[in-house]
Design an enzyme around this catalytic site. Structure first.
Site, mmCIF file in Angstrom:
data_model
loop_
_atom_site.group_PDB
_atom_site.id
_atom_site.type_symbol
_atom_site.label_atom_id
_atom_site.label_comp_id
_atom_site.label_asym_id
_atom_site.label_seq_id
_atom_site.Cartn_x
_atom_site.Cartn_y
_atom_site.Cartn_z
ATOM 1 N N GLY A 176 0.851 -1.191 0.000
ATOM 2 C CA GLY A 176 0.000 0.000 0.000
ATOM 3 C C GLY A 176 0.885 1.238 0.000
ATOM 4 N N GLY A 178 -0.154 4.585 -0.135
ATOM 5 C CA GLY A 178 -0.817 5.852 0.173
ATOM 6 C C GLY A 178 0.193 6.696 0.937
ATOM 7 N N ALA A 179 -0.302 7.637 1.732
ATOM 8 C CA ALA A 179 0.624 8.509 2.468
ATOM 9 C C ALA A 179 1.495 7.691 3.423
ATOM 10 C CB ALA A 179 -0.157 9.566 3.228
ATOM 11 N N GLY A 181 2.418 4.385 3.468
ATOM 12 C CA GLY A 181 3.406 3.530 2.806
ATOM 13 C C GLY A 181 4.507 4.343 2.145
ATOM 14 N N SER A 182 4.142 5.448 1.504
ATOM 15 C CA SER A 182 5.145 6.253 0.785
ATOM 16 C C SER A 182 6.093 6.945 1.761
ATOM 17 C CB SER A 182 4.448 7.308 -0.093
ATOM 18 O OG SER A 182 3.601 6.669 -1.017
ATOM 19 N N GLU A 183 5.529 7.526 2.819
ATOM 20 C CA GLU A 183 6.386 8.243 3.782
ATOM 21 C C GLU A 183 7.343 7.273 4.476
ATOM 22 O OE1 GLU A 183 3.785 10.249 6.550
ATOM 23 O OE2 GLU A 183 3.309 11.883 5.164
ATOM 24 N N HIS A 435 12.907 36.698 -4.729
ATOM 25 C CA HIS A 435 13.958 35.989 -5.451
ATOM 26 C C HIS A 435 15.128 35.704 -4.537
ATOM 27 C CE1 HIS A 435 16.513 34.739 -8.730
ATOM 28 N NE2 HIS A 435 17.433 35.599 -8.315
HETATM 29 C C1 LIG Z 1 0.942 6.652 10.556
HETATM 30 C C2 LIG Z 1 -0.012 7.812 10.432
HETATM 31 C C3 LIG Z 1 0.490 9.054 10.068
HETATM 32 C C4 LIG Z 1 -0.378 10.121 9.950
HETATM 33 N N1 LIG Z 1 0.138 11.329 9.580
HETATM 34 C C5 LIG Z 1 -0.661 12.388 9.453
HETATM 35 C C6 LIG Z 1 -0.133 13.646 9.107
HETATM 36 O O1 LIG Z 1 1.080 13.817 8.922
HETATM 37 N N2 LIG Z 1 -0.981 14.680 8.977
HETATM 38 C C7 LIG Z 1 -2.329 14.537 9.158
HETATM 39 O O2 LIG Z 1 -3.066 15.519 8.992
HETATM 40 N N3 LIG Z 1 -2.870 13.344 9.504
HETATM 41 C C8 LIG Z 1 -2.061 12.283 9.660
HETATM 42 N N4 LIG Z 1 -2.584 11.074 10.044
HETATM 43 C C9 LIG Z 1 -4.039 10.985 10.276
HETATM 44 C C10 LIG Z 1 -4.413 11.453 11.699
HETATM 45 O O3 LIG Z 1 -3.514 10.913 12.635
HETATM 46 C C11 LIG Z 1 -5.834 10.989 12.017
HETATM 47 O O4 LIG Z 1 -6.707 11.520 11.040
HETATM 48 C C12 LIG Z 1 -6.295 11.459 13.396
HETATM 49 O O5 LIG Z 1 -5.344 11.195 14.382
HETATM 50 C C13 LIG Z 1 -7.629 10.775 13.778
HETATM 51 O O6 LIG Z 1 -8.113 11.294 14.993
HETATM 52 P P1 LIG Z 1 -9.473 10.775 15.641
HETATM 53 O O7 LIG Z 1 -9.756 11.645 16.812
HETATM 54 O O8 LIG Z 1 -10.515 10.634 14.619
HETATM 55 O O9 LIG Z 1 -9.152 9.296 16.122
HETATM 56 P P2 LIG Z 1 -8.221 8.722 17.303
HETATM 57 O O10 LIG Z 1 -7.128 9.661 17.677
HETATM 58 O O11 LIG Z 1 -7.851 7.355 16.864
HETATM 59 O O12 LIG Z 1 -9.198 8.632 18.548
HETATM 60 C C14 LIG Z 1 -10.246 7.690 18.662
HETATM 61 C C15 LIG Z 1 -10.311 7.201 20.089
HETATM 62 O O13 LIG Z 1 -11.549 6.499 20.283
HETATM 63 C C16 LIG Z 1 -11.306 5.337 21.069
HETATM 64 N N5 LIG Z 1 -12.414 4.377 20.878
HETATM 65 C C17 LIG Z 1 -12.666 3.569 19.832
HETATM 66 N N6 LIG Z 1 -13.796 2.842 20.031
HETATM 67 C C18 LIG Z 1 -14.274 3.223 21.232
HETATM 68 C C19 LIG Z 1 -15.423 2.851 22.021
HETATM 69 N N7 LIG Z 1 -16.327 1.984 21.592
HETATM 70 N N8 LIG Z 1 -15.595 3.429 23.224
HETATM 71 C C20 LIG Z 1 -14.719 4.348 23.689
HETATM 72 N N9 LIG Z 1 -13.622 4.745 22.988
HETATM 73 C C21 LIG Z 1 -13.408 4.195 21.789
HETATM 74 C C22 LIG Z 1 -9.962 4.867 20.520
HETATM 75 O O14 LIG Z 1 -9.324 3.954 21.371
HETATM 76 C C23 LIG Z 1 -9.211 6.213 20.432
HETATM 77 O O15 LIG Z 1 -8.604 6.566 21.652
HETATM 78 C C24 LIG Z 1 -1.760 9.975 10.200
HETATM 79 C C25 LIG Z 1 -2.264 8.730 10.600
HETATM 80 C C26 LIG Z 1 -1.397 7.654 10.723
HETATM 81 C C27 LIG Z 1 -1.948 6.335 11.175
HETATM 82 N N1 LIG Z 2 0.784 13.134 5.653
HETATM 83 C C1 LIG Z 2 -0.447 12.802 5.984
HETATM 84 O O1 LIG Z 2 -1.375 13.604 6.019
HETATM 85 C C2 LIG Z 2 -0.734 11.385 6.336
HETATM 86 C C3 LIG Z 2 0.307 10.501 6.558
HETATM 87 C C4 LIG Z 2 -0.012 9.190 6.850
HETATM 88 C C5 LIG Z 2 -1.340 8.802 6.964
HETATM 89 N N2 LIG Z 2 -2.317 9.705 6.763
HETATM 90 C C6 LIG Z 2 -3.730 9.290 6.817
HETATM 91 O O2 LIG Z 2 -3.840 8.005 7.368
HETATM 92 C C7 LIG Z 2 -4.825 7.264 6.667
HETATM 93 C C8 LIG Z 2 -4.312 5.901 6.276
HETATM 94 O O3 LIG Z 2 -3.224 6.054 5.356
HETATM 95 P P1 LIG Z 2 -2.880 4.901 4.327
HETATM 96 O O4 LIG Z 2 -1.725 5.367 3.517
HETATM 97 O O5 LIG Z 2 -2.803 3.589 5.029
HETATM 98 O O6 LIG Z 2 -4.233 4.817 3.514
HETATM 99 P P2 LIG Z 2 -4.621 5.128 1.999
HETATM 100 O O7 LIG Z 2 -6.015 4.654 1.862
HETATM 101 O O8 LIG Z 2 -4.317 6.521 1.647
HETATM 102 O O9 LIG Z 2 -3.646 4.209 1.127
HETATM 103 C C9 LIG Z 2 -3.720 2.820 1.134
HETATM 104 C C10 LIG Z 2 -3.194 2.309 -0.178
HETATM 105 O O10 LIG Z 2 -3.117 0.892 -0.115
HETATM 106 C C11 LIG Z 2 -3.489 0.380 -1.361
HETATM 107 N N3 LIG Z 2 -3.916 -1.005 -1.162
HETATM 108 C C12 LIG Z 2 -5.014 -1.444 -0.503
HETATM 109 N N4 LIG Z 2 -5.060 -2.801 -0.522
HETATM 110 C C13 LIG Z 2 -3.968 -3.223 -1.199
HETATM 111 C C14 LIG Z 2 -3.444 -4.497 -1.538
HETATM 112 N N5 LIG Z 2 -4.066 -5.623 -1.177
HETATM 113 N N6 LIG Z 2 -2.284 -4.570 -2.224
HETATM 114 C C15 LIG Z 2 -1.645 -3.433 -2.589
HETATM 115 N N7 LIG Z 2 -2.093 -2.193 -2.299
HETATM 116 C C16 LIG Z 2 -3.231 -2.081 -1.597
HETATM 117 C C17 LIG Z 2 -4.596 1.304 -1.830
HETATM 118 O O11 LIG Z 2 -4.758 1.243 -3.227
HETATM 119 C C18 LIG Z 2 -4.089 2.658 -1.365
HETATM 120 O O12 LIG Z 2 -3.324 3.321 -2.328
HETATM 121 C C19 LIG Z 2 -5.244 8.102 5.496
HETATM 122 O O13 LIG Z 2 -6.481 8.674 5.808
HETATM 123 C C20 LIG Z 2 -4.213 9.155 5.396
HETATM 124 O O14 LIG Z 2 -4.749 10.401 4.947
HETATM 125 C C21 LIG Z 2 -2.040 10.993 6.443
#
Ligand SMILES: Cc1cc2nc3c(=O)[nH]c(=O)nc-3n(C[C@H](O)[C@H](O)[C@H](O)COP(=O)(O)OP(=O)(O)OC[C@H]3O[C@@H](n4cnc5c(N)ncnc54)[C@H](O)[C@@H]3O)c2cc1C
Ligand SMILES: NC(=O)c1ccc[n+]([C@@H]2O[C@H](COP(=O)([O-])OP(=O)(O)OC[C@H]3O[C@@H](n4cnc5c(N)ncnc54)[C@H](O)[C@@H]3O)[C@@H](O)[C@H]2O)c1
Length: 465
Positions: A176, A178-179, A181-183, A435
């Site tokens: 995968g 997406g963001a 996997g690429s980062e 510039h």
């Molecule tokens: C590796 C990675 C890198 C990312 N990088 C970026 C980035 O650079 N820039 C960016 O803009 N976004 C980035 N994102 C996306 C961003 O982190 C998320 O969009 C954001 O943190 C989601 O926040 P949330 O409040 O929706 O969920 P969360 O922070 O996951 O909060 C949800 C909470 O609800 C709790 N919960 C779940 N079910 C229940 C239940 N039934 N009862 C009580 N509690 C429950 C969970 O345990 C959790 O504590 C990244 C995500 C990942 C995974």
């Molecule tokens: N810089 C940022 O803002 C940032 C950084 C990391 C994550 N995020 C957020 O976290 C979330 C999750 O990120 P993500 O990169 O996992 O999700 P994503 O949905 O962006 O990418 C997942 C990728 O996996 C591919 N894929 C799915 N199944 C596959 C398979 N069986 N084989 C090969 N490829 C497959 C999809 O085609 C897609 O391109 C996103 O909402 C993203 O916006 C944001």
């Protein structure tokens, strides 16, 4: 045991905490319920630790340019992978501690436990019933992992486990691109890990503009192997490694697999069936993105669980809208911001405003600029990347852009504001372009649009007095 609440918020991530702050301005009769670790996905296992990894990898990769600057000895630089992982955890802990400061201030309104609807407006947590007038669901999302991949134990990981690794593997398949996997893929390759990136689509990082996508593929290919347009299956080798086989017949053996296949909303086990909703098209189809209300129920959904715009600033906006509306008798609609995504690859990938795909069939003009031959990127020894901007042919209004360019985050923010203000390309060109800056590349792309709209003799980009 039971209690009443004006508003119950489920989930103490960024969306839930932002909702809580909004609700608290109107009523103190609010509870925040969180299951699992506190600290937010962003700080614990998301945005922040991943950005630390990227920063270290980017710094180390710069050594390859030192010789041409006259800085010698870069061949002696090495990476201590265990120390890199510890550094990530140290900063991660600092970010989480800052979140915990605000969680701790919530005091007894904060309940640790799993919430579940047992009737509409009645939640059960730890055996206690909470009668809530309104509920904000902010339960986030979790990584998608095909069920049969769990049998590989610790060899198949997601970002929930990655930052806990004491050391980096020698080889990894990132499935995968997406963001996430690429980062992570690019960063690990820069730290000396053998990386193979596998993506089922032919686009990476959500890019829809074929020209920019091709640049991204070229950039990544110089640093790690890419298999695009194919999906992967896993099996175990006799030596205990993982064999990754793709649908197009290729295979490779690696130490670990990072499943970066996307994330799915945490709605299972919430008891939503008490509302009799038809969830066959997904919960997000039932949410109003401007009010965050779920249908006409006293329910508001915010953040990753809503699966509308799962990035941090949007998640916070959704929490604020949901909290604002949950605390009040009437529901208010809020205009959402210009869509804006950054992948923190190097160069950064930015999608802002309408995507190229969304503009298909519309009468647009495209301005573009390569950053391979550009003053500032030459100075920085970062001669990479390409920018494309799209404007309406009739009005000249800027509609969107996709790019992979050095320091693109600043260009992206600038364009987002221009789009928020519905500016034309001519309006934008009234700003000074200093510039030598990366922004001059944007000026060139804007000029290219003006030339197409007004002809080559399009005059000065200054206002007459
Ligand atoms: C590796 C990675 C890198 C990312 N990088 C970026 C980035 O650079 N820039 C960016 O803009 N976004 C980035 N994102 C996306 C961003 O982190 C998320 O969009 C954001 O943190 C989601 O926040 P949330 O409040 O929706 O969920 P969360 O922070 O996951 O909060 C949800 C909470 O609800 C709790 N919960 C779940 N079910 C229940 C239940 N039934 N009862 C009580 N509690 C429950 C969970 O345990 C959790 O504590 C990244 C995500 C990942 C995974
Ligand atoms: N810089 C940022 O803002 C940032 C950084 C990391 C994550 N995020 C957020 O976290 C979330 C999750 O990120 P993500 O990169 O996992 O999700 P994503 O949905 O962006 O990418 C997942 C990728 O996996 C591919 N894929 C799915 N199944 C596959 C398979 N069986 N084989 C090969 N490829 C497959 C999809 O085609 C897609 O391109 C996103 O909402 C993203 O916006 C944001």
């Amino acid at each position: 045991m039971s209690r009443n609440a004006d508003v119950a918020i489920i989930g103490a991530g960024t969306a839930g905490l932002t909702a809580f702050r909004q609700v608290r301005q109107i009523t103190t009769n609010v509870v925040l319920i969180n299951d699992g670790p506190y600290g937010t996905t962003c700080a614990r296992v998301g945005c922040m630790p991943s950005k630390v990894l990227i920063e270290v990898a980017k710094k180390f990769a710069r050594r390859k340019h030192f010789e041409q600057f006259g800085i010698q000895g870069s061949d002696y630089l090495t990476i201590n992978r265990q120390q890199v992982m510890q550094h990530i955890r140290n900063l991660r802990d600092w970010f989480v501690a800052r979140v915990m400061d605000s969680v701790d201030k919530i005091g007894e309104k904060n309940i640790s436990g799993r919430a579940r609807f047992i009737e509409p407006q009645v939640l059960e947590v730890n055996g206690e019933k909470i009668y809530a007038q309104k509920v904000v669901i902010a339960t986030g999302s979790r990584p998608v992992v095909p069920p049969d991949w769990y049998s590989f134990g610790e060899q198949v990981i997601t970002t929930d486990q990655f930052f806990e690794l004491a050391d980096l593997p020698d080889s990894i398949a990132i499935i995968g691109l997406g963001a996430i996997g690429s980062e992570i893929g690019q960063s690990l390759a820069r730290l000396g890990v053998k990386v193979i990136g596998i993506e089922q689509q032919t686009q990476v990082c959500g890019l829809t503009d074929p020209a920019v996508n091709q640049i991204a593929i070229n950039e990544f290919s110089q640093e790690f192997e890419l298999w695009l347009g194919t999906s992967a299956q896993l099996s175990k080798t006799d030596s205990g490694q993982i064999k990754v086989t793709t649908t197009d017949g290729r295979s490779i053996t690696v130490d670990k697999v990072l499943a970066a296949l996307g994330r799915r909303p945490n709605i299972d086990n919430l008891g939503l069936e008490v509302f009799g909703l038809d969830l066959s098209q997904g919960l997000n189809q039932l949410i109003n993105p401007n009010t965050m209300q779920l249908g006409d129920l006293p329910l508001f959904v915010a953040g990753d669980v809503a699966s509308l715009r799962p990035i941090l600033h949007e998640v916070a906006d959704e929490g604020a809208i949901a909290g604002y509306n949950a605390a009040r008798a009437t529901v208010t609609a809020f205009k959402r911001r210009v869509p804006f995504r950054i992948a923190f690859t190097d160069p950064q990938i930015i999608i802002v405003g309408a995507t190229f795909a969304e503009l298909a069939g519309q009468n647009i003009v495209i301005g573009e600029r390569s950053f391979v031959v550009q003053g500032r990127t030459k100075v920085m020894a970062r001669t990479h990347g390409h920018l494309r901007i799209y404007a309406d042919r009739h009005s000249g209004q800027l509609l969107g852009s996709e790019m992979m360019i050095p320091d693109g985050e600043y260009v992206g923010h600038f364009l987002a504001l221009a789009m928020e203000k519905a500016m034309t390309v001519r309006d934008i060109m009234l700003t000074p372009f200093y510039h030598p800056t990366v922004m001059e590349g944007l000026e060139n792309a804007l000029s290219a649009i003006v030339a197409q709209l007004e002809g080559e003799a399009s005059g000065l980009s200054l206002r007459k007095m």
